[in-house]
Design a protein around this motif. Structure first.
Motif, PDB file in Angstrom:
ATOM      1  N   ARG A 288      -1.838  35.678   0.761  1.00 56.01           N
ATOM      2  CA  ARG A 288      -0.810  35.526   1.778  1.00 56.01           C
ATOM      3  C   ARG A 288       0.187  34.426   1.410  1.00 56.01           C
ATOM      4  NH1 ARG A 288      -4.791  35.185   6.890  1.00 56.01           N
ATOM      5  NH2 ARG A 288      -5.827  33.844   5.339  1.00 56.01           N
ATOM      6  N   TYR A 295       8.351  36.856  -0.249  1.00 51.27           N
ATOM      7  CA  TYR A 295       9.295  37.198   0.810  1.00 51.27           C
ATOM      8  C   TYR A 295      10.408  36.157   0.966  1.00 51.27           C
ATOM      9  CZ  TYR A 295       6.767  41.231   2.677  1.00 51.27           C
ATOM     10  OH  TYR A 295       6.204  42.466   2.838  1.00 51.27           O
ATOM     11  N   ASP A 335      12.651  37.877   3.623  1.00 49.95           N
ATOM     12  CA  ASP A 335      12.359  37.809   5.063  1.00 49.95           C
ATOM     13  C   ASP A 335      11.702  36.455   5.324  1.00 49.95           C
ATOM     14  OD1 ASP A 335      11.332  38.020   7.654  1.00 49.95           O
ATOM     15  OD2 ASP A 335      10.934  40.173   7.464  1.00 49.95           O
ATOM     16  N   ASP A 337      11.253  34.690   8.075  1.00 45.05           N
ATOM     17  CA  ASP A 337      10.344  34.618   9.222  1.00 45.05           C
ATOM     18  C   ASP A 337       8.965  35.159   8.839  1.00 45.05           C
ATOM     19  OD1 ASP A 337      12.284  33.529  10.855  1.00 45.05           O
ATOM     20  OD2 ASP A 337      12.951  35.471  11.634  1.00 45.05           O
ATOM     21  N   LYS A 338       8.951  36.254   8.123  1.00 48.36           N
ATOM     22  CA  LYS A 338       7.672  36.811   7.681  1.00 48.36           C
ATOM     23  C   LYS A 338       6.984  35.860   6.713  1.00 48.36           C
ATOM     24  CE  LYS A 338       5.644  41.208   6.281  1.00 48.36           C
ATOM     25  NZ  LYS A 338       5.936  42.646   6.025  1.00 48.36           N
TER      26      LYS A 338
END
Length: 517
Positions: A288, A295, A335, A337-338
């Motif tokens: 992650r 990302y 992205d 925010d992701k």
């Protein structure tokens, strides 16, 4: 009939000072290069510095066109056994080495086994157990398992046929004196080499292909000053500049009326610029975190702004020109925010600190991107320190010994995934001290299984499906974030015809290259 069986069937049937040099003949090609080869024996040395002259000096069993189709060369035809455990090469009967000695199957056997033992691409001929020579013009390659990458491995960039009567004298092949004074069978013969200045290749008058080569002479001028190189191209003092990768030089030579740009040749080389993660680092062991970084990075900004639009996007471990590329993989569109959410899920809601390394000497593709990462990852709370290396050996030593967190890197596909892709992802290739192995310490049993199956699968469609799943998993696991394919264009005088545009580009023999009338 499989894809590779169809291919088999289709063809089985069938900066020296410019003023210091003498006046050039009309049949002369001058290549400008920044690459300085250590020697010319591509049987024991990889890379484009050796590969370009090696492909002119030595012939190989096969050659390839722009459609990834193998073509006859030293082998006029070939056939694969029904079980995929042998490949029989039928050699032309009129090929000789530059010293006049005929080429026989003994030379083919000697060359393949020499490459197997000494070339850095260990997977290329790993399944080869022996090469039998039932007669002087027949070589039978015996395999321990089916090897669908074998045909491509027999092409000029990877399999020069070297003379057994020269190299089989018991001397160390890697330091053999013939490496710098080679005897080959290719379209051109080495006339002289002023190390670091010029390579002069003369026409092979006894080349086995009638009417070739077209040129009388090829001179490779090694021009280390980029500005001087561009001036030489603009002034017509140099006729070709292969492996051109910088946006400034590409944009500049595009403006010259007499210069054309070949953009697509060399698809098999497949250089990818990427950001690698040390998955053994506690900070980066959670995918992650790696996905968050992916990302956060704006690949389009890198290509359009930092590379001025001359690079192509790279979304996975296999380049888009390859027949095995999977277009459905996740592109990781930016992205933020992701990215922040993934970091928080992984236990880093307040961000972290990381260090990024880069290969010195390639500012646009490496250092500039590393410095961009410092500003871009700050947006998701990651403080990045850019760590410079004084030279390539220092960087390579750090990465090979897993002394890094993040590093920029550039790795080539080399045609078939077995040759240039597997090495980065199979867990058995986590070899400390070896650069361009699995330096990410990446291990996924399913990836190991898929690559093992793909290495022996002879049906093209099934093999493509295996690689498609492999690409999906690797992109999701993110041991690497793929940035861009590095440009490797060829600038050339527009009066030249048959500029190399096959899958090996300038690493292919230039026997058809000529000046238009």
């Amino acid at each position: 009939m499989t894809y590779f069986s169809r291919l088999l069937g289709a063809v089985s049937v069938a900066a020296l000072s410019l003023s210091a040099l003498p006046a050039l003949a009309s049949g002369t090609l001058v290549i400008a290069s920044t690459q300085v080869p250590r020697h010319f024996n591509g049987a024991v040395q990889s890379g484009i510095a050796t590969g370009l002259p090696s492909a002119q000096i030595f012939a190989s069993p096969l050659r390839y066109d722009e459609d990834w189709t193998p073509q006859p060369y030293l082998a006029k035809s070939w056939e694969e056994s029904a079980d995929g455990l042998s490949l029989t090469l039928h050699l032309v009967d009129n090929a000789t080495f530059h010293d006049g000695v005929p080429i026989t199957s003994e030379d083919v056997a000697f060359s393949i086994m020499t490459i197997k033992e000494n070339h850095p691409f260990k997977s290329m001929f790993a399944p080869v157990e022996a090469v039998e020579t039932p007669d002087p013009l027949t070589a039978v390659i015996k395999l321990s398992q089916p090897h669908p990458a074998l045909l491509l491995a027999l092409s000029p960039a990877l399999c020069p046929i070297i003379p057994k009567h020269v190299y089989g004298d018991g001397q160390d092949i890697k330091t053999h004196p013939a490496n710098i004074k080679p005897v080959g069978s290719g379209p051109f013969m080495l006339d002289s080499y002023a190390q670091g200045d010029s390579i002069v290749l003369k026409k092979n008058p006894n080349f086995f292909l009638d009417g070739r080569p077209k040129l009388d002479e090829v001179i490779v001028r090694i021009i280390k000053d980029p500005s001087a190189l561009l001036i030489a191209m603009e002034n017509g003092d140099a006729d070709m500049y292969p492996f051109m990768g910088g946006s400034q030089e590409i944009k500049r030579l595009e403006k010259a009326d007499h210069i054309g740009i070949e953009r697509d040749g060399g698809a098999a080389i497949g250089p990818i610029n990427w950001l690698a993660f040390n998955t053994a680092s506690p900070k980066l062991s959670d995918k992650r975190v790696r996905q968050a970084i992916a990302y956060a990075v704006d690949r389009n900004f890198i290509i359009k702004a930092l590379h001025r639009g001359v690079s192509k996007p790279a979304r996975g471990p296999i380049v888009e020109q390859s027949p095995f590329f999977n277009p459905d993989i996740n592109p990781y569109d930016v992205d933020l925010d992701k990215a922040k959410a993934l970091l928080a899920e992984a236990g880093y809601p307040d961000g972290m600190e990381l260090t990024v390394d880069y290969i010195p000497g390639f500012k646009e593709q490496q250092q500039s991107v590393a410095e961009y990462l410092r500003s871009q990852l700050k947006k998701i709370g990651i403080a990045v320190t850019v760590r410079a290396a004084p030279d390539f050996p220092t960087w390579a030593g750090r990465v090979a010994n897993h002394d890094f967190e993040l590093t920029m890197d550039a790795v080539f596909n080399w045609g078939d995934p077995v040759i240039g892709v597997h090495r980065t992802y199979v867990s058995s290739n986590i070899r400390k001290g070896v650069i361009w192995s699995n330096t990410q310490s990446y291990a996924n049993p399913r990836v190991d299984e898929l690559l093992a199956q793909a290495a022996v699968e002879r049906d093209f469609d099934k093999r493509k499906a295996l690689y498609a799943e492999f690409q999906q998993i690797v992109v999701d696991d993110a041991p690497i974030y793929f940035l861009n394919q590095m440009p490797q264009m060829t600038a050339y005088d527009k009066k030249l015809v048959h500029v190399p545009d096959g899958i090996w580009g300038p690493l292919a023999p230039m026997d058809q290259l000529d000046w238009s009338e």
